[in-house]
Design a protein around this motif. Structure first.
Motif, PDB file in Angstrom:
ATOM      1  N   ARG A  29       0.831  -1.202   0.000  1.00 15.77           N
ATOM      2  CA  ARG A  29       0.000   0.000   0.000  1.00 15.77           C
ATOM      3  C   ARG A  29       0.874   1.264   0.000  1.00 15.77           C
ATOM      4  NH1 ARG A  29      -5.288  -1.161   1.326  1.00 15.77           N
ATOM      5  NH2 ARG A  29      -5.672   1.004   1.963  1.00 15.77           N
ATOM      6  N   PRO A  30       1.555   1.530  -1.106  1.00 12.20           N
ATOM      7  CA  PRO A  30       2.369   2.744  -1.168  1.00 12.20           C
ATOM      8  C   PRO A  30       1.533   3.969  -1.526  1.00 12.20           C
ATOM      9  CG  PRO A  30       2.608   1.521  -3.203  1.00 12.20           C
ATOM     10  CD  PRO A  30       1.689   0.704  -2.321  1.00 12.20           C
ATOM     11  N   ALA A  31       2.068   5.141  -1.218  1.00  8.38           N
ATOM     12  CA  ALA A  31       1.472   6.415  -1.602  1.00  8.38           C
ATOM     13  C   ALA A  31       2.585   7.311  -2.126  1.00  8.38           C
ATOM     14  CB  ALA A  31       0.782   7.085  -0.414  1.00  8.38           C
ATOM     15  N   LEU A  32       2.218   8.269  -2.968  1.00  8.24           N
ATOM     16  CA  LEU A  32       3.179   9.219  -3.511  1.00  8.24           C
ATOM     17  C   LEU A  32       2.812  10.600  -3.000  1.00  8.24           C
ATOM     18  CD1 LEU A  32       4.469   9.263  -7.182  1.00  8.24           C
ATOM     19  CD2 LEU A  32       4.059  11.372  -5.925  1.00  8.24           C
ATOM     20  N   LEU A  33       3.737  11.240  -2.271  1.00  8.24           N
ATOM     21  CA  LEU A  33       3.468  12.574  -1.742  1.00  8.24           C
ATOM     22  C   LEU A  33       3.573  13.592  -2.863  1.00  8.24           C
ATOM     23  CD1 LEU A  33       5.111  12.780   1.781  1.00  8.24           C
ATOM     24  CD2 LEU A  33       2.960  11.794   1.065  1.00  8.24           C
ATOM     25  N   PHE A  34       2.489  14.338  -3.086  1.00  8.54           N
ATOM     26  CA  PHE A  34       2.470  15.316  -4.167  1.00  8.54           C
ATOM     27  C   PHE A  34       1.947  16.644  -3.653  1.00  8.54           C
ATOM     28  CE2 PHE A  34       0.175  17.216  -7.908  1.00  8.54           C
ATOM     29  CZ  PHE A  34       1.331  17.669  -8.528  1.00  8.54           C
ATOM     30  N   SER A  35       2.836  17.645  -3.638  1.00  8.32           N
ATOM     31  CA  SER A  35       2.469  18.978  -3.147  1.00  8.32           C
ATOM     32  C   SER A  35       2.202  19.957  -4.278  1.00  8.32           C
ATOM     33  CB  SER A  35       3.601  19.530  -2.279  1.00  8.32           C
ATOM     34  OG  SER A  35       4.763  19.769  -3.079  1.00  8.32           O
ATOM     35  N   GLY A  36       2.690  19.632  -5.478  1.00 14.42           N
ATOM     36  CA  GLY A  36       2.636  20.577  -6.586  1.00 14.42           C
ATOM     37  C   GLY A  36       3.934  21.335  -6.768  1.00 14.42           C
ATOM     38  N   GLY A  37       4.919  21.106  -5.883  1.00 10.69           N
ATOM     39  CA  GLY A  37       6.229  21.728  -6.017  1.00 10.69           C
ATOM     40  C   GLY A  37       7.065  21.050  -7.089  1.00 10.69           C
ATOM     41  N   LYS A  38       8.195  21.665  -7.423  1.00 12.68           N
ATOM     42  CA  LYS A  38       8.993  21.212  -8.560  1.00 12.68           C
ATOM     43  C   LYS A  38       9.512  19.786  -8.406  1.00 12.68           C
ATOM     44  CE  LYS A  38      13.371  23.221  -6.927  1.00 12.68           C
ATOM     45  NZ  LYS A  38      12.876  23.434  -5.554  1.00 12.68           N
ATOM     46  N   ASP A  39       9.901  19.387  -7.186  1.00  8.00           N
ATOM     47  CA  ASP A  39      10.430  18.042  -6.982  1.00  8.00           C
ATOM     48  C   ASP A  39       9.344  16.982  -7.170  1.00  8.00           C
ATOM     49  OD1 ASP A  39      13.068  19.004  -6.237  1.00  8.00           O
ATOM     50  OD2 ASP A  39      12.155  19.648  -4.364  1.00  8.00           O
ATOM     51  N   GLY A 133       9.822  13.626  -2.559  1.00  8.30           N
ATOM     52  CA  GLY A 133      10.778  14.260  -3.454  1.00  8.30           C
ATOM     53  C   GLY A 133      11.974  14.891  -2.780  1.00  8.30           C
ATOM     54  N   ALA A 134      12.268  14.522  -1.535  1.00 10.32           N
ATOM     55  CA  ALA A 134      13.420  15.108  -0.842  1.00 10.32           C
ATOM     56  C   ALA A 134      14.717  14.729  -1.552  1.00 10.32           C
ATOM     57  CB  ALA A 134      13.458  14.640   0.608  1.00 10.32           C
ATOM     58  N   ARG A 135      15.674  15.667  -1.519  1.00 10.83           N
ATOM     59  CA  ARG A 135      16.972  15.452  -2.142  1.00 10.83           C
ATOM     60  C   ARG A 135      18.074  15.686  -1.110  1.00 10.83           C
ATOM     61  NH1 ARG A 135      15.268  19.876  -4.859  1.00 10.83           N
ATOM     62  NH2 ARG A 135      17.352  20.728  -4.454  1.00 10.83           N
ATOM     63  N   ARG A 136      19.170  14.971  -1.242  1.00 11.70           N
ATOM     64  CA  ARG A 136      20.245  15.077  -0.253  1.00 11.70           C
ATOM     65  C   ARG A 136      20.940  16.432  -0.284  1.00 11.70           C
ATOM     66  NH1 ARG A 136      22.101   9.331  -1.973  1.00 11.70           N
ATOM     67  NH2 ARG A 136      20.951   7.981  -0.544  1.00 11.70           N
ATOM     68  N   ASP A 137      20.867  17.143  -1.404  1.00 11.14           N
ATOM     69  CA  ASP A 137      21.578  18.417  -1.489  1.00 11.14           C
ATOM     70  C   ASP A 137      20.828  19.552  -0.815  1.00 11.14           C
ATOM     71  OD1 ASP A 137      19.528  18.781  -3.457  1.00 11.14           O
ATOM     72  OD2 ASP A 137      20.774  20.301  -4.438  1.00 11.14           O
ATOM     73  N   SER A 186      17.025  11.267  -4.419  1.00  9.29           N
ATOM     74  CA  SER A 186      18.087  11.507  -3.431  1.00  9.29           C
ATOM     75  C   SER A 186      19.364  12.056  -4.051  1.00  9.29           C
ATOM     76  CB  SER A 186      18.403  10.219  -2.674  1.00  9.29           C
ATOM     77  OG  SER A 186      17.360   9.884  -1.786  1.00  9.29           O
ATOM     78  N   ASN A 187      19.770  11.532  -5.196  1.00 11.26           N
ATOM     79  CA  ASN A 187      21.038  11.931  -5.807  1.00 11.26           C
ATOM     80  C   ASN A 187      20.912  13.129  -6.745  1.00 11.26           C
ATOM     81  OD1 ASN A 187      22.541   9.977  -4.492  1.00 11.26           O
ATOM     82  ND2 ASN A 187      22.342   8.475  -6.138  1.00 11.26           N
ATOM     83  N   TRP A 188      19.707  13.675  -6.873  1.00  5.25           N
ATOM     84  CA  TRP A 188      19.497  14.822  -7.747  1.00  5.25           C
ATOM     85  C   TRP A 188      19.886  16.105  -7.020  1.00  5.25           C
ATOM     86  CZ3 TRP A 188      15.290  14.672 -11.926  1.00  5.25           C
ATOM     87  CH2 TRP A 188      15.057  13.346 -12.357  1.00  5.25           C
ATOM     88  N   THR A 189      20.222  17.121  -7.801  1.00  2.00           N
ATOM     89  CA  THR A 189      20.467  18.454  -7.270  1.00  2.00           C
ATOM     90  C   THR A 189      19.360  19.387  -7.758  1.00  2.00           C
ATOM     91  OG1 THR A 189      21.786  19.183  -9.160  1.00  2.00           O
ATOM     92  CG2 THR A 189      22.965  18.059  -7.370  1.00  2.00           C
ATOM     93  N   GLU A 190      19.332  20.595  -7.207  1.00  2.00           N
ATOM     94  CA  GLU A 190      18.369  21.591  -7.673  1.00  2.00           C
ATOM     95  C   GLU A 190      18.534  21.825  -9.177  1.00  2.00           C
ATOM     96  OE1 GLU A 190      17.003  26.218  -6.699  1.00  2.00           O
ATOM     97  OE2 GLU A 190      18.936  25.442  -5.980  1.00  2.00           O
ATOM     98  N   MET A 191      19.785  21.879  -9.643  1.00  2.00           N
ATOM     99  CA  MET A 191      20.028  22.072 -11.067  1.00  2.00           C
ATOM    100  C   MET A 191      19.497  20.895 -11.884  1.00  2.00           C
ATOM    101  SD  MET A 191      21.242  23.963 -13.482  1.00  2.00           S
ATOM    102  CE  MET A 191      22.485  25.114 -12.904  1.00  2.00           C
ATOM    103  N   ASP A 192      19.692  19.674 -11.398  1.00  2.00           N
ATOM    104  CA  ASP A 192      19.178  18.495 -12.108  1.00  2.00           C
ATOM    105  C   ASP A 192      17.664  18.569 -12.265  1.00  2.00           C
ATOM    106  OD1 ASP A 192      21.744  17.328 -12.244  1.00  2.00           O
ATOM    107  OD2 ASP A 192      21.483  16.368 -10.286  1.00  2.00           O
ATOM    108  N   VAL A 193      16.981  19.006 -11.212  1.00  2.00           N
ATOM    109  CA  VAL A 193      15.526  19.097 -11.248  1.00  2.00           C
ATOM    110  C   VAL A 193      15.079  20.045 -12.356  1.00  2.00           C
ATOM    111  CG1 VAL A 193      13.506  19.960  -9.984  1.00  2.00           C
ATOM    112  CG2 VAL A 193      15.137  18.428  -8.854  1.00  2.00           C
ATOM    113  N   TRP A 194      15.695  21.221 -12.414  1.00  2.00           N
ATOM    114  CA  TRP A 194      15.290  22.192 -13.438  1.00  2.00           C
ATOM    115  C   TRP A 194      15.701  21.753 -14.831  1.00  2.00           C
ATOM    116  CZ3 TRP A 194      11.490  25.170 -12.708  1.00  2.00           C
ATOM    117  CH2 TRP A 194      11.222  25.714 -11.439  1.00  2.00           C
TER     118      TRP A 194
END
Length: 300
Positions: A29-39, A133-137, A186-194
């Motif tokens: 029973r997984p769920a995906l957290l979705f806020s509408g933010g970029k991540d 969508g949390a990222r380590r950076d 986790s391994n993505w950066t802000e730049m990778d996201v954009w």
């Protein structure tokens, strides 16, 4: 022998899709957290690539503080409807009304109040895994996370009690009441996201781009003027051309002076930035240990 090699974004995408499929295979029973933010927008694209043409095999979950930017809420609802997904929303207002959350005297931000709401939703729907969508950076506490982040029966996180992840093997075994938080980015950066948003031509909320907004100078940054926390006497108020770099509580999210009107403009700004992404969040600046303390208590 093929000479095909993945570029940087393709490698990150492949890794994240693999993790998404691991979640679908290991949890009931997984769920995906979705806020509408970029991540979380990137997470939705990854989920589409992982599972289409089938339906995305998990509902979307959002904990609504009541302090969101209106543009974010309308985008969230519209995007979930476009994907034909089930969107579950649980609110801090509901938790305050029924007594499951209690606001401390003088506390204005509702970030901590998301904890009992999230834990309550996990218990209500018996979710054994929540993808975020949390990222380590982003900041120090999140840098301690594994892809599969174990939570005990109380929903709490112990950074010293996490499982090894060797050769891309993930241990999803849980006892009754325990759950997992999974972070494919986790391994993505802000730049990778954009860069990924640009490559995939993904729509993002309008507040990520420059727009005119009344702002108040407080705590060394410009905050959006709003009815929840109006300007105090003698505080400086200006109408400015600004955008958000990271979206949080409307009363603590700092606005960035910016002329950025396109994704390319944003990418150029990120490349030149000398302040961390979450450096404009007043609730995080208040204490370096703030995020880790909240995570240990059950925050995402």
């Amino acid at each position: 022998m093929s000479n095909f090699q993945l570029d940087h974004l393709q490698h990150l995408e492949t890794e994240a899709i693999h993790i998404m499929r691991e979640v679908a295979g290991e949890f009931e029973r997984p769920a995906l957290l979705f806020s509408g933010g970029k991540d979380s927008i990137c997470l939705l694209r990854l989920a589409e690539k992982a599972f289409r043409p089938s339906d995305i095999p998990m509902p979307f979950l959002n904990v609504e503080t009541g302090h969101e930017f209106p543009e974010l809420i309308s985008f969230r609802d519209r995007r979930a409807a476009q994907l034909g997904a089930k969107l579950i929303v649980r609110t801090v207002d509901q938790a305050l009304a029924n007594g499951t959350a209690v606001q401390a005297p003088g506390e204005v931000s509702r970030n901590k109040l998301q904890i009992p709401v999230l834990l309550g939703a996990i218990e209500e729907f018996r979710f054994d895994c929540a993808i975020g969508g949390a990222r380590r950076d982003e900041e120090k506490a999140r840098a301690k996370e594994r892809f599969f982040s174990f939570r005990d029966a109380f929903g709490q996180w112990d950074p010293k009690n996490q499982r090894p992840e060797i050769w891309n093997l993930y241990n999803g075994r849980l006892n009754t009441g325990e759950n997992m938080r999974v972070f494919p980015l986790s391994n993505w950066t802000e730049m990778d996201v954009w860069e990924y948003i640009k490559r995939e031509k993904l729509e993002v909320p309008s507040i990520y781009f420059s727009h005119k907004r009344r702002c108040v100078r407080r705590g060394g940054q410009w905050l959006p003027v709003n009815d929840l926390l109006p300007p105090k006497p003698r505080e400086e108020v200006r109408e400015m051309i600004v955008r958000v770099r990271t979206i949080g509580d409307i009363i603590t999210t700092g606005m960035v002076e910016s002329p950025a009107e396109t994704i390319d403009d944003i990418i150029a700004e990120v490349a030149a930035a000398r302040v961390t992404e979450r450096g404009s969040r007043a609730d995080d600046k208040a204490s370096e240990a703030a995020m880790e303390d909240r995570k240990k208590a059950g925050y995402f």
